[in-house]
Write a protein that holds these residues in place. Structure first.
Motif, PDB file in Angstrom:
ATOM      1  N   ARG A   3       0.841  -1.196   0.000  1.00 33.45           N
ATOM      2  CA  ARG A   3       0.000   0.000   0.000  1.00 33.45           C
ATOM      3  C   ARG A   3       0.878   1.248   0.000  1.00 33.45           C
ATOM      4  O   ARG A   3       1.976   1.260   0.568  1.00 33.45           O
ATOM      5  CB  ARG A   3      -0.904   0.023   1.226  1.00 33.45           C
ATOM      6  CG  ARG A   3      -1.976  -1.047   1.240  1.00 33.45           C
ATOM      7  CD  ARG A   3      -3.003  -0.763   2.336  1.00 33.45           C
ATOM      8  NE  ARG A   3      -2.361  -0.486   3.606  1.00 33.45           N
ATOM      9  CZ  ARG A   3      -2.850   0.337   4.543  1.00 33.45           C
ATOM     10  NH1 ARG A   3      -3.983   0.990   4.330  1.00 33.45           N
ATOM     11  NH2 ARG A   3      -2.210   0.518   5.683  1.00 33.45           N
ATOM     12  N   ALA A   4       0.364   2.308  -0.627  1.00 30.48           N
ATOM     13  CA  ALA A   4       0.980   3.634  -0.555  1.00 30.48           C
ATOM     14  C   ALA A   4      -0.008   4.523   0.180  1.00 30.48           C
ATOM     15  O   ALA A   4      -1.117   4.751  -0.308  1.00 30.48           O
ATOM     16  CB  ALA A   4       1.267   4.167  -1.953  1.00 30.48           C
ATOM     17  N   LEU A  46      -2.798   2.451  -4.016  1.00 24.90           N
ATOM     18  CA  LEU A  46      -2.834   3.808  -3.483  1.00 24.90           C
ATOM     19  C   LEU A  46      -4.011   3.876  -2.519  1.00 24.90           C
ATOM     20  O   LEU A  46      -5.156   3.625  -2.901  1.00 24.90           O
ATOM     21  CB  LEU A  46      -3.017   4.820  -4.617  1.00 24.90           C
ATOM     22  CG  LEU A  46      -3.062   6.298  -4.196  1.00 24.90           C
ATOM     23  CD1 LEU A  46      -1.719   6.744  -3.641  1.00 24.90           C
ATOM     24  CD2 LEU A  46      -3.471   7.178  -5.372  1.00 24.90           C
ATOM     25  N   ASP A  47      -3.739   4.181  -1.265  1.00 25.98           N
ATOM     26  CA  ASP A  47      -4.779   4.138  -0.233  1.00 25.98           C
ATOM     27  C   ASP A  47      -4.603   5.339   0.693  1.00 25.98           C
ATOM     28  O   ASP A  47      -4.014   5.231   1.774  1.00 25.98           O
ATOM     29  CB  ASP A  47      -4.675   2.816   0.546  1.00 25.98           C
ATOM     30  CG  ASP A  47      -5.875   2.586   1.457  1.00 25.98           C
ATOM     31  OD1 ASP A  47      -6.858   3.347   1.339  1.00 25.98           O
ATOM     32  OD2 ASP A  47      -5.818   1.660   2.282  1.00 25.98           O
ATOM     33  N   LEU A  48      -5.105   6.493   0.253  1.00 25.66           N
ATOM     34  CA  LEU A  48      -4.936   7.734   0.998  1.00 25.66           C
ATOM     35  C   LEU A  48      -6.174   8.033   1.833  1.00 25.66           C
ATOM     36  O   LEU A  48      -7.256   7.510   1.583  1.00 25.66           O
ATOM     37  CB  LEU A  48      -4.690   8.899   0.027  1.00 25.66           C
ATOM     38  CG  LEU A  48      -3.509   8.731  -0.944  1.00 25.66           C
ATOM     39  CD1 LEU A  48      -3.460   9.904  -1.910  1.00 25.66           C
ATOM     40  CD2 LEU A  48      -2.188   8.601  -0.185  1.00 25.66           C
ATOM     41  N   ALA A  59       5.757  12.074  -5.289  1.00 21.80           N
ATOM     42  CA  ALA A  59       5.876  10.623  -5.156  1.00 21.80           C
ATOM     43  C   ALA A  59       4.896  10.131  -4.110  1.00 21.80           C
ATOM     44  O   ALA A  59       4.444  10.898  -3.248  1.00 21.80           O
ATOM     45  CB  ALA A  59       7.303  10.237  -4.769  1.00 21.80           C
ATOM     46  N   VAL A  60       4.550   8.860  -4.201  1.00 24.77           N
ATOM     47  CA  VAL A  60       3.751   8.219  -3.157  1.00 24.77           C
ATOM     48  C   VAL A  60       4.688   7.274  -2.407  1.00 24.77           C
ATOM     49  O   VAL A  60       5.559   6.627  -3.003  1.00 24.77           O
ATOM     50  CB  VAL A  60       2.532   7.472  -3.727  1.00 24.77           C
ATOM     51  CG1 VAL A  60       1.541   8.472  -4.299  1.00 24.77           C
ATOM     52  CG2 VAL A  60       2.930   6.451  -4.780  1.00 24.77           C
ATOM     53  N   LYS A  61       4.499   7.220  -1.080  1.00 24.71           N
ATOM     54  CA  LYS A  61       5.400   6.434  -0.229  1.00 24.71           C
ATOM     55  C   LYS A  61       4.772   5.089   0.094  1.00 24.71           C
ATOM     56  O   LYS A  61       3.664   5.009   0.621  1.00 24.71           O
ATOM     57  CB  LYS A  61       5.689   7.204   1.057  1.00 24.71           C
ATOM     58  CG  LYS A  61       6.753   6.565   1.936  1.00 24.71           C
ATOM     59  CD  LYS A  61       7.054   7.445   3.127  1.00 24.71           C
ATOM     60  CE  LYS A  61       8.147   6.849   3.986  1.00 24.71           C
ATOM     61  NZ  LYS A  61       8.447   7.718   5.156  1.00 24.71           N
ATOM     62  N   LEU A  62       5.501   4.018  -0.220  1.00 18.00           N
ATOM     63  CA  LEU A  62       5.045   2.664   0.068  1.00 18.00           C
ATOM     64  C   LEU A  62       5.276   2.322   1.533  1.00 18.00           C
ATOM     65  O   LEU A  62       6.056   2.988   2.234  1.00 18.00           O
ATOM     66  CB  LEU A  62       5.775   1.664  -0.827  1.00 18.00           C
ATOM     67  CG  LEU A  62       5.633   1.881  -2.338  1.00 18.00           C
ATOM     68  CD1 LEU A  62       6.545   0.930  -3.102  1.00 18.00           C
ATOM     69  CD2 LEU A  62       4.188   1.702  -2.778  1.00 18.00           C
ATOM     70  N   GLU A  63       4.608   1.273   1.987  1.00 17.10           N
ATOM     71  CA  GLU A  63       4.728   0.850   3.387  1.00 17.10           C
ATOM     72  C   GLU A  63       6.157   0.486   3.769  1.00 17.10           C
ATOM     73  O   GLU A  63       6.553   0.626   4.935  1.00 17.10           O
ATOM     74  CB  GLU A  63       3.807  -0.346   3.645  1.00 17.10           C
ATOM     75  CG  GLU A  63       2.325  -0.013   3.571  1.00 17.10           C
ATOM     76  CD  GLU A  63       1.459  -1.258   3.605  1.00 17.10           C
ATOM     77  OE1 GLU A  63       0.589  -1.340   4.498  1.00 17.10           O
ATOM     78  OE2 GLU A  63       1.651  -2.152   2.761  1.00 17.10           O
ATOM     79  N   LEU A  67       9.707   4.785  -2.672  1.00 18.82           N
ATOM     80  CA  LEU A  67       8.861   5.785  -3.321  1.00 18.82           C
ATOM     81  C   LEU A  67       8.558   5.396  -4.761  1.00 18.82           C
ATOM     82  O   LEU A  67       9.386   4.780  -5.439  1.00 18.82           O
ATOM     83  CB  LEU A  67       9.542   7.159  -3.316  1.00 18.82           C
ATOM     84  CG  LEU A  67       9.962   7.748  -1.971  1.00 18.82           C
ATOM     85  CD1 LEU A  67      10.665   9.081  -2.190  1.00 18.82           C
ATOM     86  CD2 LEU A  67       8.764   7.915  -1.042  1.00 18.82           C
ATOM     87  N   VAL A  68       7.378   5.764  -5.220  1.00 15.87           N
ATOM     88  CA  VAL A  68       7.030   5.673  -6.638  1.00 15.87           C
ATOM     89  C   VAL A  68       6.786   7.108  -7.100  1.00 15.87           C
ATOM     90  O   VAL A  68       5.874   7.782  -6.610  1.00 15.87           O
ATOM     91  CB  VAL A  68       5.777   4.810  -6.871  1.00 15.87           C
ATOM     92  CG1 VAL A  68       5.406   4.828  -8.357  1.00 15.87           C
ATOM     93  CG2 VAL A  68       6.008   3.380  -6.390  1.00 15.87           C
TER      94      VAL A  68
END
Length: 216
Positions: A3-4, A46-48, A59-63, A67-68
């Protein structure tokens, strides 16, 4: 699936932490929860907490801390230009009145492709040219409204903006109809209520109805 759950804005993105990249258009960059796969094959969810707009370079941060990084995809836009800054400001005001996302630069405005808006800006003395480029619309009231209003944005946004415009016009027309019918005395039938009222007093309209008005 990984998840991000958070967003890292471009200035804070560390290149050594980037595990993959993902190129998205404006609609896809405005999401809260969706399964995605990076260009290198890394899949994640992606779970914001709420929908946010991901800008080019964010970027989105993974668990697991990786980063992506997000890149803005080129898309079909309308480039709006005028022969002077004042006219461009006036055109921007009219575009804003339609509640559609817009990217504003020093000498041009960019909006999503819409033939109705193209005709509108041309009618205001501006040029409207189709271009391909990344879309980075302004943030602010539009985006604050978008994430929390419960509508599907991006393409849905565009439709929603037009709905607002038509909704306003509808109210304006509705108000005019009521004002006109209530006190104008023009003799036209204004809606079902006015029509029945006229018949109720039809028998004594020539004398009794006028007499009632004198006492009133």
């Amino acid at each position: 699936m990984l998840r991000a759950t958070s967003v890292v804005r471009r200035p804070a993105v560390k290149p050594e932490r980037v595990a993959d990249t993902l190129t998205l258009d404006h609609e896809a960059r405005h999401r809260r929860r969706v399964a995605l796969t990076g260009e290198g094959g890394l899949s994640f969810l992606l779970d914001l907490d709420k929908a946010v707009v991901l800008d080019d370079g964010d970027a989105v941060k993974l668990e697991d801390g990786r980063l992506v990084q997000i890149k803005a995809a080129p898309e079909k836009l309308v480039e709006v230009r005028t022969d002077n800054p004042l006219r461009l400001m006036k055109v921007a005001w009219h575009i804003g009145n339609r509640h559609v996302p817009a990217e504003i630069t020093a000498d041009a405005i960019y909006i999503t492709h819409d033939h109705v808006l193209m005709e509108m800006v041309r009618g205001l003395g501006a040029t409207a040219t189709l271009v391909e480029r990344p879309f980075r619309p302004e943030r602010g009231a539009y985006h604050e409204h978008g994430p929390d209003c419960g509508h599907d944005h991006g393409h849905g946004d565009h439709a929603h903006g037009h709905d607002h415009a038509h909704h306003d016009h509808s109210h304006a027309g509705h108000g005019h109809s009521h004002e006109h019918g209530a006190a104008c005395g023009c003799g036209h039938h204004h809606g079902g209520g006015d029509h029945h009222h006229g018949h109720e007093h039809e028998g004594g309209h020539k004398h009794d109805h006028g007499h009632a008005h004198r006492h009133g």
